[in-house]
Write an enzyme that holds these catalytic residues in place. Sequence first.
Site, mmCIF file in Angstrom:
data_model
loop_
_atom_site.group_PDB
_atom_site.id
_atom_site.type_symbol
_atom_site.label_atom_id
_atom_site.label_comp_id
_atom_site.label_asym_id
_atom_site.label_seq_id
_atom_site.Cartn_x
_atom_site.Cartn_y
_atom_site.Cartn_z
ATOM 1 N N ASP A 417 0.838 -1.020 -0.014
ATOM 2 C CA ASP A 417 0.154 0.075 0.107
ATOM 3 C C ASP A 417 1.012 1.250 0.072
ATOM 4 O O ASP A 417 1.962 1.055 0.238
ATOM 5 C CB ASP A 417 -0.929 0.223 1.207
ATOM 6 C CG ASP A 417 -1.615 1.254 1.479
ATOM 7 O OD1 ASP A 417 -2.494 1.642 0.357
ATOM 8 O OD2 ASP A 417 -1.523 1.766 2.468
ATOM 9 N N ASP A 620 -6.823 -1.566 4.246
ATOM 10 C CA ASP A 620 -6.205 -2.470 3.358
ATOM 11 C C ASP A 620 -6.798 -3.905 3.779
ATOM 12 O O ASP A 620 -6.254 -4.980 3.144
ATOM 13 C CB ASP A 620 -4.790 -2.527 3.439
ATOM 14 C CG ASP A 620 -3.950 -1.410 2.767
ATOM 15 O OD1 ASP A 620 -4.578 -0.941 1.946
ATOM 16 O OD2 ASP A 620 -3.419 -0.776 3.655
#
Length: 732
Positions: A417, A620
């Site tokens: 990420d 996430d």
Amino acid sequence: MPTKRADLKITGMHCAACAATVERTLEAASGVSSAAVNFATEQAAVFFDDALATVDQLIRRVEEAGYGARLPLDDEGERAAQAAELRRLTVRLLFSVVATVLIMAVHHTRVVPARLAGWVLLALATPVQFWAGWPFYQGAWVALRNRAADMNTLIAVGTSAAYGYSLAVTIAPAGLRPDLYYDTATMIIALILLGRTLEARAKGRASDAIRRLAGLQAKTARVVRGGAEVEVPIADVIVGDVVLVRPGDRVPVDGTLTDGRSTLDESMVTGESMPVEKGPGDPVIGGTVNRTGAFRLRATGVGSDTVLARIVRLVREAQGAKAPIQRLADRVASVFVPIVIAIALITALVWYRLGPDPTLAIVASVAVLIIACPCALGLATPTSLLVGTGRAAALGILVRSAAALETAGGLTTVVFDKTGTLTRGQPELTDLVPAPGWAEDPLLALAASLEQPSEHPLGQAVVRAARARGLALSTPHDFYALPGQGVKGRVEGRPTTVGTSRLMAAESVDISALQDRMTALEAQGKTVLLAAAGGALAGALALADVPRPEAAAAVSRLRRMGLDLVMITGDNARTAHAVAGAVGISDVRAEVLPDQKAAAVKDLQSRGQRVAMVGDGINDAPALAQSDLGLAIGRGTDIAMEAAEITLVRDDLLLVPEAIRLSRATLRNIRQNLFWAFFYNTIGIPIAAGVLYPFLHVLLNPALAAAAMSFSSVSVVANALRLRRYRPLASL
């Protein structure tokens, strides 16, 4: 069905086959959905429906199978129990060693008349056989009750054959003959007891990491009760208590510092070597050490809810779990013993019928039974996992399960990420571009003075940058925020504006002098704010969520390890490529929504990749769940620990390659152990059975077979302990 977990301490296990028997017994109990028994840690993790079963019923089921079970004691109690078991083993070992030495002296010298020697040997060997060797008979009987066979079966049958044959010869009219095997039986028992004693010592050392973690917990705390300072046991501290911490004290519980300032050593919990400055409002972690000033904290986490307690719980769960590779070894061990017994019987029959001397049948079959004991096979995987997860915890890498460790070692791709993972997660001032007639510090002081009342992250970043430079800021007046555009007001009496080019156009401010520079900064993925004073342009300020300082080094290490690297982010493509370029990632997927991140990970997996996802454990979550392995960056937060299989306790991306590197080292260690465990048996059994006899005219002596078997177990444990010396790349 509703599932509850119970952790039990199992006693009386001697090999992987024992663990498999206990596991089958528990899984057969009503209400139990699954059970995992770890031979190395002697722990059982049982998942059951508490409406259909109780912990007491589970314990009784284990006891009915011939083993012991209890709830785990505290660390001090477990150490005491382990020490007591080690003492019992040592006493049996010393007795059998002394008796064996005396037996060999009588057998191979003339210190005792020949007509009495057999009876003296019988007197010396009998207590070794039936007292020192009693655990083997006990274990064999338990295995028989469970319609199974294990290493105790092999040892009991093998030594009983040698002892029984010698007894028959002793009481025969011929008296002492050269083919007595009392020394063989007692030596086998002594050598196997030696192996078990060394294993017990090694297992204790392998658990040192978790003991050190658990030992960080303070025993007492000073709390304010009724206006007075009182020292109470740590168990009596409750959430909301005001706790006093003096210089040199270990912080007793998690909390928020309310009064005072200090420097804390958090290295044993976070792995961070540098002391951390703490002031009012800062969180403090129980188990850390207060180095300088005294302070007060308000307790927010006590007992099992502290960061340290959760870390210890995660490590215990990982060490008690089984990796897929271990289950394979357990299945092999469970069918191995009956095969070995069959080989021993065939060996005895062949040598009895075809051998030059019928006694060779006993020698060969006993040697086969002894050398084939699958102790090393049962220890190969769990011991390495025990040491590997303990070493990982010491480095600040919390492995949630043994399977996660195995998965980490076989990864091919790492997905990152961006925001909060590769970057710091908040904007920072990166560039100051003064307009003609202005300098950097006056420009920054002007913008920061106006932004002080602003709650916008960009405005707060400008204020932080000014304070970091030590600039004096003025109090703004007539402050007004225009959402999506910027802020207006008066600074030192002048009309002042900070915001977008659209706001400047609305205020009739000419920005042409900095237009080219603004375009270049925006091409780098940066957000540009413009500042004007008295209707004239003062300059431009560029801000960005900058990469973590260690991000490029972490990416470089992962690439050198042969891993493919991908960045997936919801941010715009321009910003995403700017950050990716700064850290060294070429494969970028931008403007991806959270649910689409999981699809992107699935796409990589469909191409045969084994994917790790590195994120913050919150936004996430879908991608972390979809990936083969989720790694959460953070300081041990609840959400991060729950969302990922591996949690990196401190905010340091360098722990990502470290976790994978340590996992690979652990898997390599397991494979080495399994190779040697199978190698000993594969080579030893045919030699013991006598396949080389036609060429060398020798058989493998049963005592040597016992030594080889014990050596294989000890060598496997010793090899696993090498992981304790694993050093991270930064220390090399």
